[in-house]
Design an enzyme around this catalytic site. Structure first.
Site, PDB file in Angstrom:
ATOM      1  N   ASP A 102       0.841  -1.444   0.105  1.00 38.61           N
ATOM      2  CA  ASP A 102      -0.076   0.048  -0.071  1.00 38.61           C
ATOM      3  C   ASP A 102       0.698   1.202   0.258  1.00 38.61           C
ATOM      4  OD1 ASP A 102      -2.398  -1.516   0.070  1.00 38.61           O
ATOM      5  OD2 ASP A 102      -2.218  -1.379   2.316  1.00 38.61           O
TER       6      ASP A 102
HETATM    7  N1  URA Z   1      -1.460  -5.958   3.682  1.00 40.05           N
HETATM    8  C1  URA Z   1      -2.012  -4.922   3.750  1.00 40.05           C
HETATM    9  O1  URA Z   1      -2.922  -4.545   4.401  1.00 40.05           O
HETATM   10  N2  URA Z   1      -1.135  -3.701   3.120  1.00 40.05           N
HETATM   11  C2  URA Z   1      -0.091  -4.024   2.356  1.00 40.05           C
HETATM   12  O2  URA Z   1       0.474  -2.926   1.767  1.00 40.05           O
HETATM   13  C3  URA Z   1       0.415  -5.336   2.658  1.00 40.05           C
HETATM   14  C4  URA Z   1      -0.078  -6.256   3.136  1.00 40.05           C
END
Ligand code: URA
Length: 239
Positions: A102
């Site tokens: 993310d």
């Molecule tokens: N899980 C998440 O919620 N975000 C990420 O960036 C990676 C795994």
């Protein structure tokens, strides 16, 4: 070592099938010798010619970036935000991230131009292990940890068994640190898993991708993978 027709296809000569035809027609030489049998394995050091014109085998590159917050993990962003690829201005080849983190998640992300390895590493069949550390709101308890380990339902999907442990509980700030190791990669999976047991994520970092960590890398720094690390990754998804 890779099959000749596959190397030809990767070099953009023709599809694998059309490359096989070129081989059968005697138009392909390896190290100066015409090859007509199928299935010959070649390496980066072999010279391959098609109609006596040498082909250049694209060099495969593998990098590990310690991704900072506020960076998008795709090759381009229509909104013009900084991407993980922007950290590699000196790399001329077109590289792309293996899977996603993310915008606000930090930590290990791999980048490569090896499409085959990328497909395998991101495919659920192989279930490559990923370890995250999350700072969550609230004082997490053993019950929540057990539930996370057994699997929780997120978006009508039951997550696979995971490993979870409490790293720290801070009664003053009413936050906790949790380590979660999963084998899948659903969208926002870790955030959704923790939310489903009542602990919203404030900060998330990926500490480990398979056996790879950010050790020795400051946020925003990257390094090239060593040969043995690439081989180990390939072995993990060998079939
Ligand atoms: N899980 C998440 O919620 N975000 C990420 O960036 C990676 C795994």
């Amino acid at each position: 070592m890779e099959r000749l027709q596959k190397v030809m296809a990767h070099a953009g000569i023709a599809s694998r099938r059309a490359s096989e035809k070129l081989i059968k027609e005697g138009r392909v030489k390896v190290n100066g010798e015409v090859v007509t049998e199928m299935g010959l394995n070649v390496s980066k050091n072999d010279t391959i010619e098609v109609d006596s014109i040498p082909i250049t085998q694209e060099q495969t590159l593998y990098f590990l970036l310690n991704k900072p917050r506020g960076v998008i993990s795709s090759a381009v962003d229509p909104k013009g935000r900084k991407t993980v690829v922007d950290f590699f201005p000196s790399v001329e080849q077109r590289i792309y991230p293996v899977g996603r983190l993310d915008y606000d998640t930090t930590g290990v992300i791999l980048l490569t131009n090896d499409g085959e390895l990328t497909n395998k590493l991101t495919h659920p069949t192989y279930g490559v292990e990923k370890t995250y550390v999350a700072k969550v709101t609230g004082l997490i308890d053993k019950k929540a940890i057990k539930t996370l380990e057994k699997g929780v339902v997120i978006d009508d999907y039951k997550t696979q068994p995971a490993k979870a442990r409490i790293l720290d509980i801070n009664p003053t700030s009413k936050t906790s640190l949790v380590e979660l190791t999963i084998h899948e990669g659903k969208n926002h999976q870790v955030k959704k898993m923790l939310m489903s047991v009542g602990f919203p994520v404030e900060k998330l970092t990926r500490e480990k991708y398979a056996f790879l960590t950010t050790d020795g890398l400051q946020s925003g720094e990257w390094r090239e993978l060593k040969g043995f690390e690439v081989s180990k990754l390939k072995l993990l998804v060998d079939d």
